[in-house]
Design a protein around this motif. Structure first.
Motif, PDB file in Angstrom:
ATOM      1  N   PRO A   1      84.666  45.274   0.520  1.00  0.00           N
ATOM      2  CA  PRO A   1      85.722  46.233   0.186  1.00  0.00           C
ATOM      3  C   PRO A   1      85.556  46.863  -1.201  1.00  0.00           C
ATOM      4  O   PRO A   1      85.874  48.042  -1.381  1.00  0.00           O
ATOM      5  CB  PRO A   1      86.998  45.378   0.242  1.00  0.00           C
ATOM      6  N   ILE A   2      85.055  46.086  -2.181  1.00  0.00           N
ATOM      7  CA  ILE A   2      84.887  46.639  -3.521  1.00  0.00           C
ATOM      8  C   ILE A   2      83.947  47.829  -3.499  1.00  0.00           C
ATOM      9  O   ILE A   2      84.196  48.861  -4.142  1.00  0.00           O
ATOM     10  CB  ILE A   2      84.366  45.561  -4.497  1.00  0.00           C
ATOM     11  N   VAL A   3      82.845  47.714  -2.754  1.00  0.00           N
ATOM     12  CA  VAL A   3      81.860  48.804  -2.701  1.00  0.00           C
ATOM     13  C   VAL A   3      82.159  49.776  -1.562  1.00  0.00           C
ATOM     14  O   VAL A   3      81.362  50.658  -1.262  1.00  0.00           O
ATOM     15  CB  VAL A   3      80.430  48.258  -2.574  1.00  0.00           C
ATOM     16  N   GLN A   4      83.312  49.593  -0.908  1.00  0.00           N
ATOM     17  CA  GLN A   4      83.856  50.530   0.071  1.00  0.00           C
ATOM     18  C   GLN A   4      82.932  50.756   1.268  1.00  0.00           C
ATOM     19  O   GLN A   4      82.656  51.891   1.665  1.00  0.00           O
ATOM     20  CB  GLN A   4      84.221  51.847  -0.623  1.00  0.00           C
ATOM     21  N   GLN A   5      82.502  49.655   1.869  1.00  0.00           N
ATOM     22  CA  GLN A   5      81.739  49.730   3.112  1.00  0.00           C
ATOM     23  C   GLN A   5      82.549  49.200   4.289  1.00  0.00           C
ATOM     24  O   GLN A   5      82.559  49.793   5.360  1.00  0.00           O
ATOM     25  CB  GLN A   5      80.431  48.951   2.976  1.00  0.00           C
ATOM     26  N   MET A   6      83.220  48.063   4.089  1.00  0.00           N
ATOM     27  CA  MET A   6      84.074  47.467   5.118  1.00  0.00           C
ATOM     28  C   MET A   6      85.311  46.869   4.458  1.00  0.00           C
ATOM     29  O   MET A   6      85.253  46.464   3.298  1.00  0.00           O
ATOM     30  CB  MET A   6      83.348  46.339   5.870  1.00  0.00           C
ATOM     31  N   PHE A   7      86.409  46.805   5.200  1.00  0.00           N
ATOM     32  CA  PHE A   7      87.600  46.133   4.682  1.00  0.00           C
ATOM     33  C   PHE A   7      88.594  45.904   5.814  1.00  0.00           C
ATOM     34  O   PHE A   7      88.432  46.421   6.924  1.00  0.00           O
ATOM     35  CB  PHE A   7      88.239  46.940   3.553  1.00  0.00           C
ATOM     36  N   SER A   8      89.597  45.122   5.510  1.00  0.00           N
ATOM     37  CA  SER A   8      90.712  44.923   6.432  1.00  0.00           C
ATOM     38  C   SER A   8      91.972  45.440   5.766  1.00  0.00           C
ATOM     39  O   SER A   8      92.184  45.198   4.576  1.00  0.00           O
ATOM     40  CB  SER A   8      90.882  43.439   6.765  1.00  0.00           C
ATOM     41  N   PRO A   9      92.831  46.121   6.504  1.00  0.00           N
ATOM     42  CA  PRO A   9      94.094  46.583   5.908  1.00  0.00           C
ATOM     43  C   PRO A   9      95.130  45.460   5.817  1.00  0.00           C
ATOM     44  O   PRO A   9      96.204  45.665   5.246  1.00  0.00           O
ATOM     45  CB  PRO A   9      94.556  47.660   6.894  1.00  0.00           C
ATOM     46  N   ASN A  10      94.800  44.307   6.344  1.00  0.00           N
ATOM     47  CA  ASN A  10      95.775  43.221   6.425  1.00  0.00           C
ATOM     48  C   ASN A  10      95.899  42.440   5.113  1.00  0.00           C
ATOM     49  O   ASN A  10      94.949  42.348   4.336  1.00  0.00           O
ATOM     50  CB  ASN A  10      95.410  42.269   7.559  1.00  0.00           C
ATOM     51  N   SER A  11      97.039  41.851   4.921  1.00  0.00           N
ATOM     52  CA  SER A  11      97.316  41.069   3.714  1.00  0.00           C
ATOM     53  C   SER A  11      97.086  39.599   3.992  1.00  0.00           C
ATOM     54  O   SER A  11      96.333  39.230   4.895  1.00  0.00           O
ATOM     55  CB  SER A  11      98.754  41.331   3.263  1.00  0.00           C
ATOM     56  N   GLY A  12      97.715  38.729   3.211  1.00  0.00           N
ATOM     57  CA  GLY A  12      97.556  37.299   3.416  1.00  0.00           C
ATOM     58  C   GLY A  12      96.175  36.818   3.009  1.00  0.00           C
ATOM     59  O   GLY A  12      95.645  37.200   1.966  1.00  0.00           O
TER      60      GLY A  12
ATOM     61  N   LEU B   1      75.921  44.484   4.021  1.00  0.00           N
ATOM     62  CA  LEU B   1      76.115  43.096   4.439  1.00  0.00           C
ATOM     63  C   LEU B   1      75.479  42.087   3.490  1.00  0.00           C
ATOM     64  O   LEU B   1      75.624  40.883   3.693  1.00  0.00           O
ATOM     65  CB  LEU B   1      75.623  42.841   5.870  1.00  0.00           C
ATOM     66  N   ASN B   2      74.767  42.545   2.467  1.00  0.00           N
ATOM     67  CA  ASN B   2      74.311  41.658   1.398  1.00  0.00           C
ATOM     68  C   ASN B   2      75.331  41.798   0.275  1.00  0.00           C
ATOM     69  O   ASN B   2      75.096  42.467  -0.739  1.00  0.00           O
ATOM     70  CB  ASN B   2      72.911  42.050   0.930  1.00  0.00           C
ATOM     71  N   GLY B   3      76.494  41.186   0.486  1.00  0.00           N
ATOM     72  CA  GLY B   3      77.637  41.395  -0.391  1.00  0.00           C
ATOM     73  C   GLY B   3      77.377  41.198  -1.868  1.00  0.00           C
ATOM     74  O   GLY B   3      77.660  42.093  -2.678  1.00  0.00           O
ATOM     75  N   PRO B   4      76.829  40.047  -2.297  1.00  0.00           N
ATOM     76  CA  PRO B   4      76.617  39.831  -3.727  1.00  0.00           C
ATOM     77  C   PRO B   4      75.685  40.862  -4.352  1.00  0.00           C
ATOM     78  O   PRO B   4      75.912  41.309  -5.482  1.00  0.00           O
ATOM     79  CB  PRO B   4      76.000  38.425  -3.774  1.00  0.00           C
ATOM     80  N   GLU B   5      74.648  41.271  -3.624  1.00  0.00           N
ATOM     81  CA  GLU B   5      73.685  42.205  -4.210  1.00  0.00           C
ATOM     82  C   GLU B   5      74.233  43.620  -4.287  1.00  0.00           C
ATOM     83  O   GLU B   5      74.051  44.313  -5.285  1.00  0.00           O
ATOM     84  CB  GLU B   5      72.379  42.186  -3.402  1.00  0.00           C
ATOM     85  N   VAL B   6      74.919  44.071  -3.254  1.00  0.00           N
ATOM     86  CA  VAL B   6      75.448  45.432  -3.287  1.00  0.00           C
ATOM     87  C   VAL B   6      76.543  45.545  -4.347  1.00  0.00           C
ATOM     88  O   VAL B   6      76.677  46.582  -5.020  1.00  0.00           O
ATOM     89  CB  VAL B   6      75.949  45.854  -1.887  1.00  0.00           C
ATOM     90  N   PHE B   7      77.314  44.478  -4.558  1.00  0.00           N
ATOM     91  CA  PHE B   7      78.340  44.449  -5.596  1.00  0.00           C
ATOM     92  C   PHE B   7      77.699  44.481  -6.984  1.00  0.00           C
ATOM     93  O   PHE B   7      78.121  45.229  -7.872  1.00  0.00           O
ATOM     94  CB  PHE B   7      79.198  43.194  -5.409  1.00  0.00           C
ATOM     95  N   ALA B   8      76.646  43.687  -7.173  1.00  0.00           N
ATOM     96  CA  ALA B   8      75.982  43.631  -8.476  1.00  0.00           C
ATOM     97  C   ALA B   8      75.316  44.964  -8.816  1.00  0.00           C
ATOM     98  O   ALA B   8      75.441  45.455  -9.948  1.00  0.00           O
ATOM     99  CB  ALA B   8      74.945  42.503  -8.494  1.00  0.00           C
ATOM    100  N   ASN B   9      74.620  45.556  -7.866  1.00  0.00           N
ATOM    101  CA  ASN B   9      73.913  46.800  -8.182  1.00  0.00           C
ATOM    102  C   ASN B   9      74.868  47.966  -8.396  1.00  0.00           C
ATOM    103  O   ASN B   9      74.580  48.878  -9.166  1.00  0.00           O
ATOM    104  CB  ASN B   9      72.913  47.142  -7.086  1.00  0.00           C
TER     105      ASN B   9
END
Length: 510
Positions: A62-73, A440-448
């Motif tokens: 979600p941070i890099v705006q590729q996938m997310f859920s609109p749900n809370s909790g 889908l490589n979450g840590p790497e896409v976030f870091a770059n």
């Protein structure tokens, strides 16, 4: 007379029992049980567990705006720009898998192989993997236990210090080339390890490709060191094809955590973002048909059936950010959809299936990093050639998920011709492609994304965010660390900054 008889009987019994004690310890040991564990088995366990946890769907994606859920909790995090703490919170999942488990396995394996000349190659493979695991951890959280990590059993140190990220990187930059140089194909090659089956040349290329990644990570904080590290990695020899990819091969026994989540309770809860889908559509990117599926007309989760599944790019509609489960229904209606279940998702029968491979370091990523390095003048080679090779490699890599996901040669060529490398926009183009290639490589896409600033994203407009800035800069430490290692954690917080989502890691210099 009776007493004498009793005494004689007791003495006889004691003598008999004494005789039975001979060999008693041997009799109570299972002769088939293992008395020592081959360190390659714990190494394989670490490799398998390096597959990313499902929490990348809550934060990094979600941070890099590729996938997310609109749900809370329990699904709240990057979608709302809020923290998700607790012992089982999403911020803790990567920590538990990489630090609590993998680092422990690796440190134990290193201790068992360090002085064993017959396991020299395994020892150096473990060094390479530990450097990779440590890099993911420190890039995600900042200062983390490193020099004293994993020593609870071996040394009785259950409260390890948190090392500063700069010192961790200093050691990573030392360990990777040293371990790569020490690998020797003339020695036992450890065919039992599951990543490369003991292929020394591939392990060397992995080490230098991770070194390249580490070098590029320093582009803002220390350009001179970044350049010299890149040059050392290139001289050592990085990945040369998709055959060199570092990938965890999941199966029915060791399932992909993301795929398992998407095919179980959260099947109808995660969606591709509007920005991701629209960007791929705007460039006529053939990868969209490999990634996305839309269950056209679905009004509920149960209506997301195979009969409604459409994978053609022009039909895909990504879900916009800024909405929650209370407001997204009205937006779906405004977008002309039957419900929010009608938005595009990651195809959970292909890239999102339960046994999908998990890519850690790839040839595609490596080529794109070389493209940036070449543009910066840090290495030789044609920038456009590196750029095109990176895109091509990723498109071909998709076929590894499913035969129907493979991008054809004709479509690859058409895309490259329509979307050529342009030097004036070089950094943006290269790192936007890296963003796609690291899906889908979450840590790497976030870091770059933090390092490069690309792609150019509009901040998530959801109201009530906890962050002060526009984007999350790191994940917070798990709450469990406050109870088990509070003093050392506090030392890190005092040195690094507040334990929140705004604090930047060392290399993320503004």
């Amino acid at each position: 007379m009776k007493k004498t008889t009793i005494y004689i009987s007791l003495v006889s019994l004691l003598v008999s029992l004494s005789g039975c004690e001979k060999g008693f310890d041997q009799l109570n040991v299972n002769p088939t049980a293992a008395t020592a564990l081959n360190p390659v088995f714990t190494f394989n366990n670490a490799i398998i567990n390096t597959s990313f946890p499902a929490s990348i769907l809550i934060f990094e994606e979600p941070i890099v705006q590729q996938m997310f859920s609109p749900n809370s909790g329990i699904l709240a995090g990057g979608n709302y720009n809020i923290d998700n703490r607790g012992s089982s919170g999403a911020n803790a999942q990567l920590w538990q898998r990489y630090y609590r488990d993998n680092m422990r396995y690796l440190v134990d394996g290193l201790a068992k192989t360090k002085t064993d000349a017959s396991r020299a190659n395994l020892y150096n493979m473990l060094r390479i993997w530990k450097a990779y695991v440590a890099m993911v951890l420190t890039d995600t959280y900042g200062d983390v236990p490193y020099s004293e990590a994993g020593l609870g059993y071996l040394g009785g140190n259950v409260t390890p210090k948190y090392d500063a990220q700069e010192s961790i990187y200093t050691d990573i930059l030392k360990e990777l080339p040293e371990a790569a140089a020490a690998l020797d194909a003339s020695k036992p090659t450890e065919a039992g390890e599951i990543m490369y089956g003991g292929d020394i040349s591939k392990w060397k290329k992995l080490a230098y490709s991770v070194l390249l990644r580490a070098g590029m990570r320093l582009s803002k904080v220390n350009p001179a060191l970044a350049q010299s590290t890149v040059q050392k990695a290139v001289a050592g020899g990085v990945m040369q094809s998709n055959a060199d990819n570092c990938v965890v091969r999941n199966n029915a026994n060791y399932q992909n955590s993301v795929g398992t989540t998407l095919n179980a309770t959260e099947a109808a809860n995660y969606y591709l973002t509007g920005f991701f889908v629209n960007y791929l559509k705007s460039t006529a990117d053939p990868r969209l048909s490999s990634i996305a599926v839309r269950y056209v007309g679905a009004k509920s989760g149960p209506e997301q059936t195979a009969a409604r599944a459409v994978r053609t790019p022009d039909v895909q509609i990504g879900m916009p950010l800024g909405f929650d489960n209370g407001t997204i229904p009205a937006r779906a209606t405004a977008d002309g959809l039957a419900s929010f279940y009608d938005y595009s998702q990651l195809d959970r029968t292909r890239m999102g299936k339960f046994d999908a491979p998990c890519y850690l370091v790839t040839y595609a990523q490596t080529q794109l990093l070389l493209a940036e390095a070449a543009q910066r003048g840090w290495t030789t080679g044609n920038v456009a050639d590196f750029y095109n090779a990176g895109i091509t490699a990723h498109m071909k890599q998709l076929g590894d998920y499913d035969a129907t996901s493979l991008v054809s040669d004709a479509n690859v060529s058409a895309y490259l011709q329509s979307n050529p490398y342009v030097a004036a926009k070089g950094l943006e183009l290269i790192n936007t492609q890296y963003w796609i290639a690291s899906f889908l490589n979450g840590p790497e896409v976030f870091a770059n994304f933090r390092r490069s600033g690309f792609p150019v994203l509009t901040p998530n407009p959801y109201p009530g965010k906890e962050i002060k800035g526009n984007f999350i800069n790191r994940l917070s430490y798990p709450d469990s660390e406050q109870s088990v290692n509070q003093a050392k954690r506090q030392e890190a917080v005092t040195r690094q900054g507040a334990d929140n989502l705004d604090t930047r890691v060392w290399w993320d210099k503004q």
